[in-house]
Design an enzyme around this catalytic site. Structure first.
Site, mmCIF file in Angstrom:
data_model
loop_
_atom_site.group_PDB
_atom_site.id
_atom_site.type_symbol
_atom_site.label_atom_id
_atom_site.label_comp_id
_atom_site.label_asym_id
_atom_site.label_seq_id
_atom_site.Cartn_x
_atom_site.Cartn_y
_atom_site.Cartn_z
ATOM 1 N N TYR A 39 0.824 -1.217 0.000
ATOM 2 C CA TYR A 39 0.000 0.000 0.000
ATOM 3 C C TYR A 39 0.858 1.269 0.000
ATOM 4 O O TYR A 39 0.457 2.279 -0.580
ATOM 5 C CB TYR A 39 -0.999 -0.017 1.166
ATOM 6 C CG TYR A 39 -2.121 -0.996 0.913
ATOM 7 C CD1 TYR A 39 -3.163 -0.667 0.048
ATOM 8 C CD2 TYR A 39 -2.115 -2.260 1.475
ATOM 9 C CE1 TYR A 39 -4.183 -1.566 -0.230
ATOM 10 C CE2 TYR A 39 -3.122 -3.174 1.207
ATOM 11 C CZ TYR A 39 -4.156 -2.820 0.356
ATOM 12 O OH TYR A 39 -5.157 -3.721 0.067
ATOM 13 N N ILE A 62 -9.498 3.391 -4.347
ATOM 14 C CA ILE A 62 -8.911 3.975 -3.140
ATOM 15 C C ILE A 62 -7.952 5.114 -3.505
ATOM 16 O O ILE A 62 -7.357 5.727 -2.638
ATOM 17 C CB ILE A 62 -8.222 2.901 -2.267
ATOM 18 C CG1 ILE A 62 -7.141 2.143 -3.042
ATOM 19 C CG2 ILE A 62 -9.276 1.925 -1.739
ATOM 20 C CD1 ILE A 62 -6.375 1.141 -2.167
ATOM 21 N N HIS A 67 -14.471 1.509 -0.604
ATOM 22 C CA HIS A 67 -13.365 0.633 -0.209
ATOM 23 C C HIS A 67 -12.251 1.385 0.527
ATOM 24 O O HIS A 67 -11.124 0.904 0.620
ATOM 25 C CB HIS A 67 -12.798 -0.100 -1.432
ATOM 26 C CG HIS A 67 -13.754 -1.109 -1.998
ATOM 27 N ND1 HIS A 67 -13.602 -1.701 -3.243
ATOM 28 C CD2 HIS A 67 -14.882 -1.651 -1.480
ATOM 29 C CE1 HIS A 67 -14.600 -2.550 -3.453
ATOM 30 N NE2 HIS A 67 -15.399 -2.526 -2.403
ATOM 31 N N CYS A 103 -6.109 4.192 12.964
ATOM 32 C CA CYS A 103 -5.362 3.735 14.133
ATOM 33 C C CYS A 103 -6.095 2.590 14.815
ATOM 34 O O CYS A 103 -7.235 2.749 15.272
ATOM 35 C CB CYS A 103 -5.155 4.890 15.117
ATOM 36 S SG CYS A 103 -4.238 4.350 16.578
ATOM 37 N N SER A 120 -15.181 -4.321 -13.307
ATOM 38 C CA SER A 120 -15.450 -5.647 -13.871
ATOM 39 C C SER A 120 -16.712 -6.266 -13.279
ATOM 40 O O SER A 120 -17.204 -7.272 -13.773
ATOM 41 C CB SER A 120 -14.257 -6.572 -13.625
ATOM 42 O OG SER A 120 -13.989 -6.642 -12.238
#
Ligand code: APR
Length: 232
Positions: free
Chosen positions: A52, A89, A105, A113, A173
């Protein structure tokens, strides 16, 4: 006219962000369960953080494209009759000016946190274990929804779909639930349904109409059409 839009990775592809399931999609290097589940995070937090962190860093190198900008223009005209639901995102819709948006999402540029529950705007890395700006404990995770977790904003999305006249699915999709079920829900609630996608999507077959091609061409053209038909 009340409009609900659902977008997926395909709308950001021409900005330079890889999709998930196309030939060179993002998941090719990593199986989803390696990086996008709570279990994966528990087993190997560093791998998940690095995945990420790299995607968050990539956001600094890309810009919203004509499709993101066109949707922001539509929102400007429709106001509260408009809701944008995105599975993405990235923050390209927001940077293009979209405000009535549910990032179902989660968001890359946010941390969550695990100690105090605070969300913080985040553009740096998480793999190095920085402290939470609110409580000081090093317990931050990416503020994204992993497989098996509950997407954000489902109530707001459900209400908008109940009252929608038109549901438009763009660049997705249509295989990941519950997002993939939204077109069916809109269809059952009486909305017209339209797909704008590079190719016919895999899962969903409830579209009244479909147009196939790149989002940067299809979306601005469609938005121009809709705006030209609105009362002045
Ligand atoms: N213009 C329009 N559509 C495009 C373009 C483009 N330039 N490029 C690709 N597409 C289409 C592809 O044909 C495909 O149907 O976008 C779709 C992208 O599908 P996915 O890669 O599966 O992405 P998405 O539908 O957003 O995935 C849903 O899956 O892994 C999870 O949480 C992740 O939010 C993601 C969810």
């Amino acid at each position: 006219m009340r409009v609900v839009i659902l977008t997926g990775a395909g709308i950001s592809a021409e900005s330079g962000l890889p999709t998930f399931r196309d030939a060179h999609g993002l998941w090719e290097g990593h199986r989803p369960e390696e990086v996008a589940t709570p279990e994966a995070f528990e087993a190997d937090p560093l791998l998940v953080h690095r995945f990420y962190d790299a995607r968050r860093a990539a956001l600094a190198t890309v810009e919203p494209n004509a499709a993101h900008h066109a949707l922001a223009r539509l929102e400007e005209r429709l106001g509260d009759d408009y809701l944008l639901v995105t599975q993405n995102i990235d923050d390209l819709h927001q940077r293009a000016g979209s405000r009535r948006i549910v990032p179902m999402h989660g968001r890359l540029r946010s941390s969550y946190c695990l100690h105090c529950g605070e969300r913080s705007h985040w553009t740096a890395t998480l793999a190095d274990g920085p402290p939470c700006p609110a409580c000081g404990v090093a317990a931050l995770r990416p503020d994204v929804v992993w497989f098996g977790e509950v997407p954000h904003g489902l109530d707001r999305i459900g209400k908008a779909i109940e009252h929608a006249d038109l549901f438009v699915s763009i660049g997705t999709s249509g295989v990941v639930y519950p997002a993939a079920g939204l077109a069916t829900a809109a269809h059952s609630a009486g909305a017209r349904t339209l797909e704008l996608n590079l190719v016919p999507s895999d899962g969903v077959t409830v579209f009244d109409q479909a147009r196939h091609g790149p989002a940067t061409e299809l979306v601005p053209a469609w938005v121009d059409e809709v705006i030209s038909q609105l009362p002045r």
